[in-house]
Design a protein around this motif. Sequence first.
Motif, PDB file in Angstrom:
ATOM      1  N   ARG A 143       4.199   5.932  -5.173  1.00 32.16           N
ATOM      2  CA  ARG A 143       4.313   6.048  -6.626  1.00 32.16           C
ATOM      3  C   ARG A 143       3.271   7.029  -7.176  1.00 32.16           C
ATOM      4  NH1 ARG A 143       7.449   2.165  -9.212  1.00 32.16           N
ATOM      5  NH2 ARG A 143       8.194   0.488  -7.843  1.00 32.16           N
ATOM      6  N   ALA A 144       2.074   7.009  -6.592  1.00 28.39           N
ATOM      7  CA  ALA A 144       1.018   7.909  -7.063  1.00 28.39           C
ATOM      8  C   ALA A 144       1.330   9.365  -6.749  1.00 28.39           C
ATOM      9  CB  ALA A 144      -0.319   7.506  -6.428  1.00 28.39           C
ATOM     10  N   GLN A 145       2.062   9.625  -5.673  1.00 27.15           N
ATOM     11  CA  GLN A 145       2.344  10.998  -5.261  1.00 27.15           C
ATOM     12  C   GLN A 145       3.732  11.482  -5.670  1.00 27.15           C
ATOM     13  OE1 GLN A 145      -0.128  10.621  -1.089  1.00 27.15           O
ATOM     14  NE2 GLN A 145       1.471  11.685  -1.138  1.00 27.15           N
ATOM     15  N   LEU A 155       2.602  11.373   4.038  1.00 30.66           N
ATOM     16  CA  LEU A 155       1.899  10.503   3.108  1.00 30.66           C
ATOM     17  C   LEU A 155       0.425  10.546   3.416  1.00 30.66           C
ATOM     18  CD1 LEU A 155       2.045   8.384   0.838  1.00 30.66           C
ATOM     19  CD2 LEU A 155       2.181   6.631   2.604  1.00 30.66           C
ATOM     20  N   ASN A 156      -0.394  10.780   2.390  1.00 37.46           N
ATOM     21  CA  ASN A 156      -1.841  10.866   2.546  1.00 37.46           C
ATOM     22  C   ASN A 156      -2.464   9.600   1.985  1.00 37.46           C
ATOM     23  OD1 ASN A 156      -4.504  11.533   2.728  1.00 37.46           O
ATOM     24  ND2 ASN A 156      -4.406  13.333   1.414  1.00 37.46           N
ATOM     25  N   TRP A 191       7.480  14.480  -3.179  1.00 31.32           N
ATOM     26  CA  TRP A 191       8.073  13.145  -3.214  1.00 31.32           C
ATOM     27  C   TRP A 191       8.798  12.925  -4.543  1.00 31.32           C
ATOM     28  CZ3 TRP A 191       8.758   9.990   0.677  1.00 31.32           C
ATOM     29  CH2 TRP A 191       7.908  10.048   1.780  1.00 31.32           C
ATOM     30  N   THR A 192       9.933  12.265  -4.480  1.00 38.28           N
ATOM     31  CA  THR A 192      10.634  11.834  -5.684  1.00 38.28           C
ATOM     32  C   THR A 192      10.832  10.328  -5.620  1.00 38.28           C
ATOM     33  OG1 THR A 192      12.845  12.102  -4.720  1.00 38.28           O
ATOM     34  CG2 THR A 192      11.858  14.042  -5.788  1.00 38.28           C
ATOM     35  N   ASP A 193      11.274   9.753  -6.726  1.00 35.13           N
ATOM     36  CA  ASP A 193      11.508   8.312  -6.757  1.00 35.13           C
ATOM     37  C   ASP A 193      12.632   7.912  -5.811  1.00 35.13           C
ATOM     38  OD1 ASP A 193      10.621   5.838  -8.069  1.00 35.13           O
ATOM     39  OD2 ASP A 193      12.680   5.742  -8.811  1.00 35.13           O
ATOM     40  N   VAL A 194      13.591   8.787  -5.628  1.00 34.86           N
ATOM     41  CA  VAL A 194      14.686   8.516  -4.688  1.00 34.86           C
ATOM     42  C   VAL A 194      14.145   8.449  -3.259  1.00 34.86           C
ATOM     43  CG1 VAL A 194      16.849   9.403  -3.743  1.00 34.86           C
ATOM     44  CG2 VAL A 194      16.378   9.596  -6.197  1.00 34.86           C
ATOM     45  N   ASP A 195      13.230   9.368  -2.933  1.00 36.69           N
ATOM     46  CA  ASP A 195      12.617   9.356  -1.605  1.00 36.69           C
ATOM     47  C   ASP A 195      11.831   8.067  -1.380  1.00 36.69           C
ATOM     48  OD1 ASP A 195      13.566  11.913  -0.972  1.00 36.69           O
ATOM     49  OD2 ASP A 195      11.883  12.841  -2.024  1.00 36.69           O
ATOM     50  N   ILE A 206       0.832  -1.207   0.000  1.00 37.12           N
ATOM     51  CA  ILE A 206       0.000   0.000   0.000  1.00 37.12           C
ATOM     52  C   ILE A 206       0.863   1.253   0.000  1.00 37.12           C
ATOM     53  CG2 ILE A 206      -1.770   1.267   1.280  1.00 37.12           C
ATOM     54  CD1 ILE A 206      -2.612  -1.509   2.454  1.00 37.12           C
ATOM     55  N   VAL A 207       1.881   1.270   0.848  1.00 34.71           N
ATOM     56  CA  VAL A 207       2.755   2.441   0.931  1.00 34.71           C
ATOM     57  C   VAL A 207       3.464   2.680  -0.403  1.00 34.71           C
ATOM     58  CG1 VAL A 207       4.840   3.350   2.009  1.00 34.71           C
ATOM     59  CG2 VAL A 207       3.074   2.317   3.423  1.00 34.71           C
TER      60      VAL A 207
END
Length: 346
Positions: free
Chosen positions: A26-28, A277-278, A40-44, A20-21
Amino acid sequence: MSLRTLPLLVLNLGGEMLYIVDQRLRAQSIPGDKARQDAWTDVDRRRVMNDIIGGIFNKKFVDELFKPQELYSRKALRSVFERLVHASIMRLNAPSMDKLYDLMTMAFKCQVLLCPRPKDLLLVTFNHLDAIKDFIYESPKTLNQVDVTFRRLLDTYGSLSAGELQLIRQTLLIFFQDIHIRVSILLKDKVQNSNGHFVLPISGPVPWGTEIPGLIRYSISRPVETDTSGAAKSLACHVKENSTPNPLAKEELNLLARLMGGLEIKKPLGSEAGFRLNLFTTDEEEEHAALTHPEELPYQVISIHADQDEQRNEELARIMGEFEVPEQPTQTISKGADLLAMMDEL
């Protein structure tokens, strides 16, 4: 109840939590070249996943997890996962954490119910561990921790009998039995009814070594016993009354602190901001859920002060007046008249 259920419960719920996380991150997430400082970035995302997985498979945590013990309460278990989520720079407020925990719980409950045989619980767990390994990014240490836990699961549960695994499955079902939270994707796929109960299939192949339910075998006909003179005595001899009290009232094992002792909540370093994270579709939904979210469970002591509420005093006096009190000496009546004042002094 089985004392070997906790590792399967925590590891499978942890796998669902990571699904889920990762999906929400990925969505945000935003591509690095276009991202703002607070986005958020892909690295984060990779960093957060590595940190959470490292917390779940921390050696001290796993060692404590595999000790024979009873299951924690739902509230205590939620606290464990809240600590695990916050082992990274990610932060969830109470409504988002509640929604995350509800989704984790219902997903794993569905899998437990759909296991055609108790041994399939191990296959579900191994499937989660395989998926978790795919979330790890450039961290050989964390990958090794997952492999060590995989081998420990094999050593602990691989030699258990079908009866012992069935006891573990029943313990899990008892833990989940009163949880009927509706999940939109499960409702859409008709896996769940509108009342929150799951739809179990009644067709398909049966597990290896078992027979199709409903098969009837007729035994050899025997003469019917017509002498009923000793029937009552025979029945009385076989029926034994169990006078042993049911030991259901046990104090919950306070092992939560030890279990969470190896977990550390990470704080942002220097000027690094913690990311939120929402779990809801929009911020407005999350804010609305926060307004309706209770601060604490209603476990509190209520103090009643009768002298501060005249209405209650009058109502209590009226109720007491409806009782027929026989005539008593004057001294006794005066004591009875001062009952309310005595209550105020307590």
